[in-house]
Design a protein around this motif. Structure first.
Motif, PDB file in Angstrom:
ATOM      1  N   SER A   8       8.547   9.274   1.237  1.00 54.40           N
ATOM      2  CA  SER A   8       8.580   8.859   2.640  1.00 54.40           C
ATOM      3  C   SER A   8       7.427   9.539   3.372  1.00 54.40           C
ATOM      4  CB  SER A   8       9.916   9.245   3.282  1.00 54.40           C
ATOM      5  OG  SER A   8       9.913   8.901   4.646  1.00 54.40           O
ATOM      6  N   ILE A   9       6.630   8.757   4.081  1.00 52.63           N
ATOM      7  CA  ILE A   9       5.442   9.279   4.758  1.00 52.63           C
ATOM      8  C   ILE A   9       5.656   9.262   6.260  1.00 52.63           C
ATOM      9  CG2 ILE A   9       2.968   8.986   5.143  1.00 52.63           C
ATOM     10  CD1 ILE A   9       2.819   7.609   2.444  1.00 52.63           C
ATOM     11  N   LYS A  10       5.410  10.400   6.903  1.00 54.06           N
ATOM     12  CA  LYS A  10       5.535  10.500   8.349  1.00 54.06           C
ATOM     13  C   LYS A  10       4.256  11.102   8.917  1.00 54.06           C
ATOM     14  CE  LYS A  10       9.462  11.129  10.161  1.00 54.06           C
ATOM     15  NZ  LYS A  10      10.711  11.662  10.744  1.00 54.06           N
ATOM     16  N   GLY A  11       3.907  10.695  10.113  1.00 51.87           N
ATOM     17  CA  GLY A  11       2.750  11.266  10.785  1.00 51.87           C
ATOM     18  C   GLY A  11       1.501  10.412  10.756  1.00 51.87           C
ATOM     19  N   LEU A  12       1.546   9.258  10.101  1.00 50.01           N
ATOM     20  CA  LEU A  12       0.352   8.414  10.010  1.00 50.01           C
ATOM     21  C   LEU A  12      -0.085   7.907  11.388  1.00 50.01           C
ATOM     22  CD1 LEU A  12       0.926   6.265   6.790  1.00 50.01           C
ATOM     23  CD2 LEU A  12      -0.875   7.939   7.193  1.00 50.01           C
ATOM     24  N   THR A  13       0.891   7.535  12.210  1.00 46.72           N
ATOM     25  CA  THR A  13       0.558   7.040  13.550  1.00 46.72           C
ATOM     26  C   THR A  13      -0.082   8.130  14.390  1.00 46.72           C
ATOM     27  OG1 THR A  13       2.399   5.472  13.460  1.00 46.72           O
ATOM     28  CG2 THR A  13       1.471   5.943  15.631  1.00 46.72           C
ATOM     29  N   SER A  14       0.447   9.348  14.300  1.00 51.54           N
ATOM     30  CA  SER A  14      -0.133  10.468  15.049  1.00 51.54           C
ATOM     31  C   SER A  14      -1.551  10.763  14.582  1.00 51.54           C
ATOM     32  CB  SER A  14       0.747  11.719  14.881  1.00 51.54           C
ATOM     33  OG  SER A  14       2.014  11.518  15.454  1.00 51.54           O
ATOM     34  N   ALA A  15      -1.761  10.701  13.261  1.00 52.76           N
ATOM     35  CA  ALA A  15      -3.101  10.943  12.723  1.00 52.76           C
ATOM     36  C   ALA A  15      -4.086   9.866  13.195  1.00 52.76           C
ATOM     37  CB  ALA A  15      -3.046  10.975  11.193  1.00 52.76           C
ATOM     38  N   ALA A  16      -3.629   8.612  13.205  1.00 53.57           N
ATOM     39  CA  ALA A  16      -4.480   7.522  13.685  1.00 53.57           C
ATOM     40  C   ALA A  16      -4.788   7.678  15.173  1.00 53.57           C
ATOM     41  CB  ALA A  16      -3.803   6.178  13.424  1.00 53.57           C
ATOM     42  N   GLY A  17      -3.786   8.177  15.925  1.00 55.78           N
ATOM     43  CA  GLY A  17      -3.992   8.399  17.360  1.00 55.78           C
ATOM     44  C   GLY A  17      -5.051   9.463  17.617  1.00 55.78           C
ATOM     45  N   ILE A  18      -5.019  10.527  16.823  1.00 49.26           N
ATOM     46  CA  ILE A  18      -6.029  11.580  16.951  1.00 49.26           C
ATOM     47  C   ILE A  18      -7.410  11.032  16.607  1.00 49.26           C
ATOM     48  CG2 ILE A  18      -6.882  13.660  15.781  1.00 49.26           C
ATOM     49  CD1 ILE A  18      -4.935  14.319  17.897  1.00 49.26           C
ATOM     50  N   TRP A  19      -7.489  10.240  15.562  1.00 50.50           N
ATOM     51  CA  TRP A  19      -8.765   9.640  15.152  1.00 50.50           C
ATOM     52  C   TRP A  19      -9.323   8.755  16.266  1.00 50.50           C
ATOM     53  CZ3 TRP A  19     -10.082   4.455  13.472  1.00 50.50           C
ATOM     54  CH2 TRP A  19     -11.321   4.381  12.827  1.00 50.50           C
ATOM     55  N   THR A  20      -8.445   7.946  16.894  1.00 56.06           N
ATOM     56  CA  THR A  20      -8.871   7.078  17.993  1.00 56.06           C
ATOM     57  C   THR A  20      -9.293   7.889  19.209  1.00 56.06           C
ATOM     58  OG1 THR A  20      -7.311   5.379  17.236  1.00 56.06           O
ATOM     59  CG2 THR A  20      -8.184   5.148  19.468  1.00 56.06           C
ATOM     60  N   THR A  21      -8.559   8.966  19.493  1.00 56.93           N
ATOM     61  CA  THR A  21      -8.902   9.830  20.620  1.00 56.93           C
ATOM     62  C   THR A  21     -10.283  10.450  20.436  1.00 56.93           C
ATOM     63  OG1 THR A  21      -6.569  10.348  20.976  1.00 56.93           O
ATOM     64  CG2 THR A  21      -8.166  11.826  21.992  1.00 56.93           C
ATOM     65  N   ALA A  22     -10.612  10.806  19.198  1.00 57.54           N
ATOM     66  CA  ALA A  22     -11.950  11.324  18.914  1.00 57.54           C
ATOM     67  C   ALA A  22     -13.004  10.261  19.226  1.00 57.54           C
ATOM     68  CB  ALA A  22     -12.050  11.752  17.450  1.00 57.54           C
ATOM     69  N   GLY A  23     -12.684   9.019  18.907  1.00 60.42           N
ATOM     70  CA  GLY A  23     -13.601   7.919  19.228  1.00 60.42           C
ATOM     71  C   GLY A  23     -13.777   7.748  20.725  1.00 60.42           C
ATOM     72  N   VAL A  24     -12.698   7.922  21.480  1.00 58.12           N
ATOM     73  CA  VAL A  24     -12.781   7.842  22.948  1.00 58.12           C
ATOM     74  C   VAL A  24     -13.697   8.934  23.473  1.00 58.12           C
ATOM     75  CG1 VAL A  24     -11.474   8.142  25.093  1.00 58.12           C
ATOM     76  CG2 VAL A  24     -10.516   6.757  23.246  1.00 58.12           C
ATOM     77  N   GLY A  25     -13.543  10.143  22.944  1.00 66.27           N
ATOM     78  CA  GLY A  25     -14.394  11.249  23.373  1.00 66.27           C
ATOM     79  C   GLY A  25     -15.854  10.989  23.080  1.00 66.27           C
ATOM     80  N   LEU A  26     -16.141  10.486  21.895  1.00 67.35           N
ATOM     81  CA  LEU A  26     -17.527  10.167  21.532  1.00 67.35           C
ATOM     82  C   LEU A  26     -18.093   9.082  22.448  1.00 67.35           C
ATOM     83  CD1 LEU A  26     -17.274  10.101  17.623  1.00 67.35           C
ATOM     84  CD2 LEU A  26     -18.473  11.796  19.007  1.00 67.35           C
ATOM     85  N   THR A  27     -17.271   8.098  22.749  1.00 70.00           N
ATOM     86  CA  THR A  27     -17.721   6.991  23.599  1.00 70.00           C
ATOM     87  C   THR A  27     -18.077   7.475  25.000  1.00 70.00           C
ATOM     88  OG1 THR A  27     -16.289   5.470  22.372  1.00 70.00           O
ATOM     89  CG2 THR A  27     -17.094   4.736  24.516  1.00 70.00           C
ATOM     90  N   VAL A  28     -17.194   8.269  25.592  1.00 73.05           N
ATOM     91  CA  VAL A  28     -17.451   8.793  26.941  1.00 73.05           C
ATOM     92  C   VAL A  28     -18.615   9.767  26.909  1.00 73.05           C
ATOM     93  CG1 VAL A  28     -16.498  10.124  28.858  1.00 73.05           C
ATOM     94  CG2 VAL A  28     -15.071   8.452  27.676  1.00 73.05           C
ATOM     95  N   GLY A  29     -18.692  10.589  25.858  1.00 71.65           N
ATOM     96  CA  GLY A  29     -19.810  11.514  25.736  1.00 71.65           C
ATOM     97  C   GLY A  29     -21.141  10.807  25.639  1.00 71.65           C
ATOM     98  N   GLY A  30     -21.112   9.593  25.085  1.00 75.85           N
ATOM     99  CA  GLY A  30     -22.330   8.792  24.981  1.00 75.85           C
ATOM    100  C   GLY A  30     -22.640   7.998  26.236  1.00 75.85           C
ATOM    101  N   GLY A  31     -21.776   8.114  27.252  1.00 76.07           N
ATOM    102  CA  GLY A  31     -22.040   7.435  28.524  1.00 76.07           C
ATOM    103  C   GLY A  31     -21.465   6.045  28.636  1.00 76.07           C
ATOM    104  N   LEU A  32     -20.680   5.612  27.643  1.00 78.66           N
ATOM    105  CA  LEU A  32     -20.084   4.275  27.687  1.00 78.66           C
ATOM    106  C   LEU A  32     -18.698   4.371  28.334  1.00 78.66           C
ATOM    107  CD1 LEU A  32     -21.088   3.136  24.076  1.00 78.66           C
ATOM    108  CD2 LEU A  32     -22.278   2.649  26.233  1.00 78.66           C
ATOM    109  N   TYR A  33     -18.687   4.570  29.638  1.00 80.37           N
ATOM    110  CA  TYR A  33     -17.448   4.846  30.353  1.00 80.37           C
ATOM    111  C   TYR A  33     -16.456   3.691  30.281  1.00 80.37           C
ATOM    112  CZ  TYR A  33     -20.663   8.284  32.316  1.00 80.37           C
ATOM    113  OH  TYR A  33     -21.593   9.270  32.468  1.00 80.37           O
ATOM    114  N   PHE A  34     -16.929   2.482  30.525  1.00 78.42           N
ATOM    115  CA  PHE A  34     -16.031   1.320  30.528  1.00 78.42           C
ATOM    116  C   PHE A  34     -15.376   1.138  29.166  1.00 78.42           C
ATOM    117  CE2 PHE A  34     -15.250  -3.213  29.763  1.00 78.42           C
ATOM    118  CZ  PHE A  34     -14.371  -3.487  30.791  1.00 78.42           C
ATOM    119  N   VAL A  35     -16.165   1.314  28.110  1.00 78.14           N
ATOM    120  CA  VAL A  35     -15.631   1.165  26.748  1.00 78.14           C
ATOM    121  C   VAL A  35     -14.581   2.242  26.473  1.00 78.14           C
ATOM    122  CG1 VAL A  35     -16.194   1.164  24.290  1.00 78.14           C
ATOM    123  CG2 VAL A  35     -17.754   0.111  25.926  1.00 78.14           C
ATOM    124  N   GLY A  36     -14.867   3.480  26.904  1.00 80.15           N
ATOM    125  CA  GLY A  36     -13.923   4.577  26.690  1.00 80.15           C
ATOM    126  C   GLY A  36     -12.610   4.363  27.412  1.00 80.15           C
TER     127      GLY A  36
END
Length: 227
Positions: free
Chosen positions: A93-121
C-alpha cells in the motif's frame, strides 16, 4: 535598486502562492503542510532568480558561457529527495504520492514566479488548488473509501468469521495482519483489517456488525484511511 525590489516582490508572491497550497494540505492533515510548501516555493523562486541574474558580473568576461536555466534545472531533480521522503510503502500500500506531487508542483510555481511569469504562476496555483479540492469531492461521491479496523479476540477461529464478513457484497478486503500476544497466560489475537467500499456508510455499518460478534473487541477504527 529597482531590480532588487522586483526580486523581493517575486519572493513574496512565490511564498504566498506556495503557502496557499500548503494551507490546503495542512487542513487535510497531509505529510507536508504550510511551512514545507512555503519554503519550497520560496527556495525555488530564489534559485530561479540566482540562475537568471546571479552571474551577471562574469557574463561579459572572455571564456565564459552561461546557461540561465542550468541552476534552476537542478530544482526539478533535487525536489525529488523531499518528495521521496513523503512516500510511505506498507504491505503493498502506497501513501504520500499526492503530497509528493504537490511539493513538486509547488517547486514549479516557485520557479515560474522567480522567472517573472506571474500570471502563469498564479494560474498554476489556482489550478493546483482546484485539482486538490475537486478530486476530493468527486472521489467522495463516486470513488471508493478505505476503512481500517483493529480488533482483538481470544479465539483464533473468530478471525475467519470476520474475514468472511469483510468480504461481503460491495466490500473489498485489501489486506490484513494478525499478531498474537500472551496476556496472563492466555493467547490474545490482534488483527488489523483494511477494506475498500463504494458506500460511504459502509464503514459504520461494518463496525456495528463486528461489535455484535461475541468475544471481539474493536480496539480502533479509522473511516478515512485513504491518503
Amino acid at each position: 535598486m529597482e531590480l532588487n525590489k522586483i526580486f523581493f516582490l517575486r519572493l513574496i508572491l512565490a511564498s504566498i502562492l506556495g503557502g496557499a497550497i500548503g494551507i490546503n494540505r495542512e487542513l487535510r492533515a497531509k505529510e507536508a503542510g504550510i511551512r514545507t510548501h512555503f519554503l519550497v516555493s520560496l527556495g525555488s523562486a530564489l534559485i530561479m532568480i540566482i540562475s537568471q541574474h546571479g552571474f551577471n558580473d562574469v557574463i561579459d568576461m572572455a571564456g565564459y558561457e552561461l546557461d540561465p536555466a542550468r541552476v534552476a534545472a537542478q530544482v526539478v531533480s533535487g525536489i525529488g529527495f523531499i518528495g521521496a521522503g513523503m512516500i510511505i510503502i506498507q504491505k503493498h500500500s502506497i501513501k504520500g504520492l499526492t503530497s509528493a506531487a504537490g511539493i513538486w508542483t509547488t517547486a514549479g510555481v516557485g520557479l515560474t514566479v522567480g522567472g517573472g511569469l506571474y500570471f502563469v504562476g498564479i494560474s498554476a496555483t489556482i489550478l493546483t488548488l482546484i485539482g486538490f479540492e475537486l478530486t476530493t469531492i468527486i472521489f467522495k461521491q463516486i470513488g471508493t473509501k478505505t476503512t481500517m479496523f483493529e480488533i482483538s479476540t481470544p479465539k483464533k477461529e473468530i478471525l475467519q468469521d470476520i474475514i468472511q464478513l469483510l468480504r461481503k457484497k460491495n466490500r473489498y478486503l485489501q489486506k490484513y495482519e494478525v499478531k498474537d500476544k500472551k496476556i496472563e497466560g492466555e493467547t490474545v489475537y490482534y488483527a488489523t483489517f483494511y477494506i475498500r467500499s463504494n458506500n460511504p456508510r459502509e464503514g459504520t455499518m461494518l463496525l456495528e456488525e463486528i461489535q455484535t460478534i461475541p468475544d471481539v473487541i474493536v480496539e480502533r477504527a479509522d473511516f478515512s484511511a485513504d491518503e
